[in-house]
Design an enzyme around this catalytic site. Structure first.
Site, PDB file in Angstrom:
ATOM      1  N   GLN A 227       0.845  -1.254   0.163  1.00  0.00           N
ATOM      2  CA  GLN A 227       0.056  -0.050  -0.012  1.00  0.00           C
ATOM      3  C   GLN A 227       0.757   1.182  -0.004  1.00  0.00           C
ATOM      4  OE1 GLN A 227      -3.150  -2.223   3.125  1.00  0.00           O
ATOM      5  NE2 GLN A 227      -3.346   0.063   3.046  1.00  0.00           N
ATOM      6  N   ARG A 374      -8.449  -0.238   7.988  1.00  0.00           N
ATOM      7  CA  ARG A 374      -9.600   0.597   7.557  1.00  0.00           C
ATOM      8  C   ARG A 374      -9.999   1.551   8.628  1.00  0.00           C
ATOM      9  NH1 ARG A 374     -13.921  -1.492   3.080  1.00  0.00           N
ATOM     10  NH2 ARG A 374     -14.429   0.464   2.262  1.00  0.00           N
ATOM     11  N   GLU A 744     -12.981   4.846   5.066  1.00  0.00           N
ATOM     12  CA  GLU A 744     -12.893   4.425   6.630  1.00  0.00           C
ATOM     13  C   GLU A 744     -14.022   4.693   7.237  1.00  0.00           C
ATOM     14  OE1 GLU A 744      -9.044   5.624   7.298  1.00  0.00           O
ATOM     15  OE2 GLU A 744      -8.104   3.677   6.147  1.00  0.00           O
TER      16      GLU A 744
END
Ligand code: FES
Ligand code: FES
Lengths: 789, 158
Positions: A227, A374, A744
């Protein structure tokens, strides 16, 4: 800042902000032509499998790899001792701790990496990995942080010179004196002790790497599930001593991330080292069990919250004390100055003068991680605690939870709002969002039905969460990851034919960046979004960035994209003036073209300007239409919303079912409403998952009990609720396009709403808390314990 | 062992180890990487293909068991250069995010519509309940399959 209607300014053909543009990336995914790490095959590629510890805590007496080495097809077996020869047996974590790459002295959690087998075939590598023999001397497994901090607990991190206990960190925030004073004035103190359980992001694609190191040139090409490819490249340069310009990390399509793919895992390092030594590419892809037992756990906070309130329903202050279970290595992915992440958003959507938060983290014999699943660094735990406390406080004061919230909300005219823990909330209108959600659910009617149901022996519960999130870190002065300031970047080049390439330092894992970031360029330059190609994930080919997590892509890289587009527009203006033989001051901009004020006929399109940038630039201007911008956000953004859940609880079994789930979100200006909705629906599901089933547990010897999808339950389509979405739009005043980020919010805000609903159904029995995940068993016990039975 | 498996209409003959999983045969031997792997316990469903029209999780089946059978993978959905109704519907209704569960979801949806041209929301949710998705929350997957069923019905009646 008031709630505004946001209509697109551009035509669907241009496809700027506010258009539900269909996704560009889908074209390859729906044909099965995505390119995930495990899809990559290189000539001569070998396969790696890892031998892991079956024990949670033990001293290693000996490691025997001879049987594994004897297997036909095995090329090498790598141990920690071998890595130590390259100074690679240990690596730094994102929290400035160290982590064993392959264990040499002790194993500190079940599933820890001990040896790696490299073979010509994946099956052979796995066969041989099983044949590695390790002799252990058992040590006491420490499976909870309370035990870890007792005086006589065995020291887990005896590898660290200054470490004398299992205390991993201590951290505080807020003002103790002011908070004590507030508590002294309170009529009531409402308290709640709860555990936010250990969870795992479990994206459907596990972590993996194909490491391709050319031993002749030293060029390392690493295809990995990352990521944060740029940050990972820097970590690799620091760990492996490779020259950074010779490391190219390619993060191809990712099958979800949710925080799991932020840390650097031992498998990546071993595969890279093996490829360097052997001179052939090496692939390692985790099994699901490896993923769940050894990588990126999340949450696991024991929290005690106290809210000081007056009898007439005002909050005066908040105290929180927490104990975090960090596992064997402190590997939280979070800004380095914030040991408990951004937990201090715990004061929530409410206005009161004082708060004080203390946190201790403890080493235990569990996998490292502490990733922001998240979530923007511990914001999920914080939001859960305050929203649970607020409901309990309302009950204790005999007030309706919605009205109690309303009388304590930060008011729309108080923004920018300075919170008692030091945040500056950018904008919000909490009351409007809450009323909207209440209208959608028919709040008064459903409350009346609840009363009626009780008389009939049925249990209905209504739970609410009016959360405030904080996302989009930096500002760089305060926020950094291992010293790297949390800026992000965008590089934009408009070609002679008016088509553009946008390169980003962030990395999509399913959020649809290829679609949405092109829309920002379309909005700012009037180039049709379909003419803008978005490139990310390849460190040789994109500007440096910190990556995608903590909902920071839109707030930070989105802002960088808007700013660089505007800079190019400034340059385009100079070229337009040259082409129109007008002075710059006389030019006006309208989507896609400059025209002479008062003479709309005298205009030149962005495409013509782009062509001229390469063929006919003004003599005093450098050619080309290209630039890069590193955006350091002046502040974070504060998305918010109200979620309302209605549940039916079966009084016989404790089973509960979501009847309705209303979600009103405010993420500021939306780039692509369709994608925003998709993000919210996904997040609400993960919130449901945590409140109802997802949970990684351990037995008393440290065996992980959530090591596969039969034990670690994630929701299927069958039990996932149907969601009803609503919105308000309160732009962020400091973000160039007013966006706040949304990936999120729903995971952060919704767990409290589900739990509040089930507690509400049982509240008349005296139930004030049910721990997550709320299994039928837990709900049933709560009823038994409180019904006098 | 020697096997012949028809995949997306083409017969493939190969000499494989008896323990080779069908999913690895499809991904590694045939290079059809649209079929994915997501777990070790037959739980996630991302490895699902159609075998003689029925959804099967290929991580739990040996390649040799597919001998003589006909397999459809995601790569076989597009016919004559045209996306199938379900592929179009997933794109139109935002039925995917990371795309990892998507090939399997589309195949399960295809089989469902074949069997039940007018499925209810519950029929769809039940049909895909062996397939996990971590991104979408399923609502748009359901919508996509509903829409594909509708286009398929319209196509059949016109
Ligand atoms: S890979 Fe998970 S069910 Fe086959
Ligand atoms: S779209 Fe990512 S798992 Fe379904």
């Amino acid at each position: 800042m008031t709630t505004t209607e946001h209509k697109p300014h551009t035509s669907p053909e241009i496809g700027g902000l506010g258009h539900s543009r269909r996704r560009v990336e889908d074209a390859r995914f729906i044909e099965g032509r995505g390119n995930y790490v495990d899809d990559i095959t290189l000539p001569g590629m070998l396969h790696m499998a890892i031998h892991r510890s079956p024990l949670a805590h033990a001293r290693i007496i000996s490691i025997d790899t001879s049987a594994a080495e004897a297997v036909d097809g095995v090329v090498a077996v790598v141990t920690g001792e071998l890595l130590a020869g390259y100074n690679l047996a240990w690596m730094p974590t994102l929290s400035g701790d160290t982590q064993a790459v392959l264990a040499t002295d002790k194993v500190r959690f079940q599933g820890q990496e001990i040896a790696a087998v490299i073979a010509t075939d994946r099956y052979v590598a796995q066969d041989a990995a099983r044949l590695v023999e390790v002799e252990y001397e058992d040590l006491e497994p420490i499976v909870n942080p309370q035990r870890a901090l007792e005086e006589d607990a065995v020291l887990i991190r005896d590898d660290k010179e200054d470490q004398t206990s299992n205390l991993c960190f201590e951290w505080e925030s807020g003002d103790k004196t002011a908070t004590d004073e507030a508590f002294a004035k309170a009529d009531k103190i409402v308290s709640l002790e709860t555990h936010y359980p250990r969870s795992h992001p479990a994206p459907l694609e596990t972590c993996g790497i194909v490491a391709d190191v050319d031993s002749a040139t030293g060029q390392a090409t690493l295809y990995m599930t990352s990521q944060a490819p740029h940050a990972h490249r820097t970590v690799f340069a620091l760990v492996a001593g490779l020259a950074e310009q010779n490391i190219r990390i390619v993060s191809p399509d990712l099958g979800g991330g949710f925080g799991n793919k932020v840390p650097v895992y031992p498998g990546y390092v071993v595969a890279t080292a093996a490829s360097l030594v052997i001179g052939q590419p090496v692939k390692w892809v985790e099994t699901r069990t490896e993923n769940l037992i050894s990588t990126g756990f999340a949450r696991d906070y024991y929290m005690k919250g106290e809210l000081a309130v007056t009898n007439d329903g005002k909050i005066l202050g908040l105290k929180v004390d927490m104990l975090a279970d960090e596992g064997a290595f402190y590997a939280d992915a979070q800004p380095s100055k914030f040991r408990a992440g951004l937990f201090h958003i715990v004061t929530g959507s409410y206005d009161y003068p004082a708060a004080y938060v203390t946190t201790r983290g403890a080493y235990t014999n569990k996998a490292p991680g502490g990733v922001a699943y998240r979530c923007s660094f511990r914001v999920t735990e914080a939001s859960y605690l305050i929203e649970r406390l607020v409901q309990n406080a309302a009950y204790e004061l005999g007030l309706d939870p919605a009205e109690f919230r309303s009388s304590n909300f930060i008011q729309a005219d108080q923004f920018p709002y300075h919170s008692p823990t030091g945040f500056v909330y950018d904008s919000g209108d909490y009351e409007t969002a809450m009323r909207k959600a209440m209208d959608m659910v028919g709040y008064a009617d459903i409350q009346a039905e609840k009363e009626q149901a009780r008389k009939e022996g049925r249990l209905v519960g209504i739970g609410m969460a009016s959360f405030t999130e904080v996302v989009g870190a930096g500002h760089g002065e305060d926020y950094d990851i291992i010293g790297l300031k949390m800026f992000d970047s965008a590089e934009l080049r408009v070609h002679p034919t008016g088509k553009a390439i946008l390169k980003l330092g962030v990395k999509s894992q399913g959020q649809g960046h290829e679609t949405t970031f092109a829309q920002i360029v379309a909005e700012e330059l009037g180039i049709p979004a379909g003419d803008v190609k978005v490139v990310e994930g390849d460190t040789d080919n994109t500007p440096y960035g910190l990556g995608t997590y903590a909902s920071r892509s839109t707030p930070v890289a989105g802002a960088a994209t808007a700013v660089i587009s505007r800079k190019l527009r400034e340059k385009a203006k100079k070229i337009a003036a040259h082409l129109l033989e007008a002075s710059e001051e006389d030019l006006e901009w309208e989507t896609g073209k400059f025209f002479v004020a008062g003479d709309p006929e005298s205009s030149v399109s962005i495409q013509d300007i782009a062509f001229a940038a390469y063929t006919n630039p003004p003599p005093d201007l450098e050619a080309g239409l290209e630039g890069v911008h590193y955006y350091d956000p002046p502040n974070m953004t504060y998305p918010f919303g109200t979620y309302i859940v209605v549940v039916d609880v079966d009084p016989e079994s404790g089973q509960w079912k979501v009847r309705r789930m209303i979600a009103v979100d405010d993420c500021g200006v939306k780039i692509n409403p369709m994608i925003v909705e998709g993000q919210i629906q996904g997040g609400l599901t993960e919130g449901f998952a945590m409140s109802s089933m997802q949970h990684i547990t351990f037995d008393e010897t440290g065996n992980c009990l959530g090591s596969n999808f039969m034990d670690y339950l994630v929701p299927t389509a069958w039990e996932t609720p149907r969601f009803e979405l609503g919105e308000t739009v309160t732009p962020s005043p400091h973000h160039p396009i007013g966006a706040k980020g949304v990936g999120e919010s729903a995971t952060v805000g919704s767990p409290a709403a589900y739990v509040n609903a089930v507690v509400d159904a049982l509240q008349h029995m005296g139930v004030t808390n049910i721990e997550m995940p709320m299994s039928a068993d837990r709900v049933w016990h709560a009823m038994q314990e409180n019904s006098g039975g | 062992m020697n096997i012949t498996v028809t995949v997306n209409g083409t017969a493939h003959t190969a000499d494989v180890e008896p323990r080779l999983l069908l999913v690895d045969f499809i991904r590694t031997n045939l290079g059809l990487t649209g079929t994915h792997i997501g777990c070790d316990t037959t739980s996630c469903g991302v490895c699902t293909v159609l075998i003689d029209g029925t959804p099967v999780k290929t991580c739990t089946m040996f390649a040799v068991q597919a001998n003589g059978r006909s397999v459809t993978t995601v790569e076989g959905l597009k016919q004559n250069g045209e996306l199938s109704a379900i592929q179009q519907a997933f794109r139109e209704h935002h039925g995917l995010q990371c795309g990892f569960c998507t090939p399997a979801m589309m195949l399960v949806g295809t089989a469902l519509i074949e069997e039940n041209p007018d499925p209810t929301e519950d029929d769809i949710r039940w049909a895909i309940s062996g397939n996990l998705c971590r991104c979408t929350g399923y609502m748009n997957i359901v919508k996509s399959i509903e829409a594909a069923a509708e286009t398929t019905r319209e196509g059949a009646s016109s």
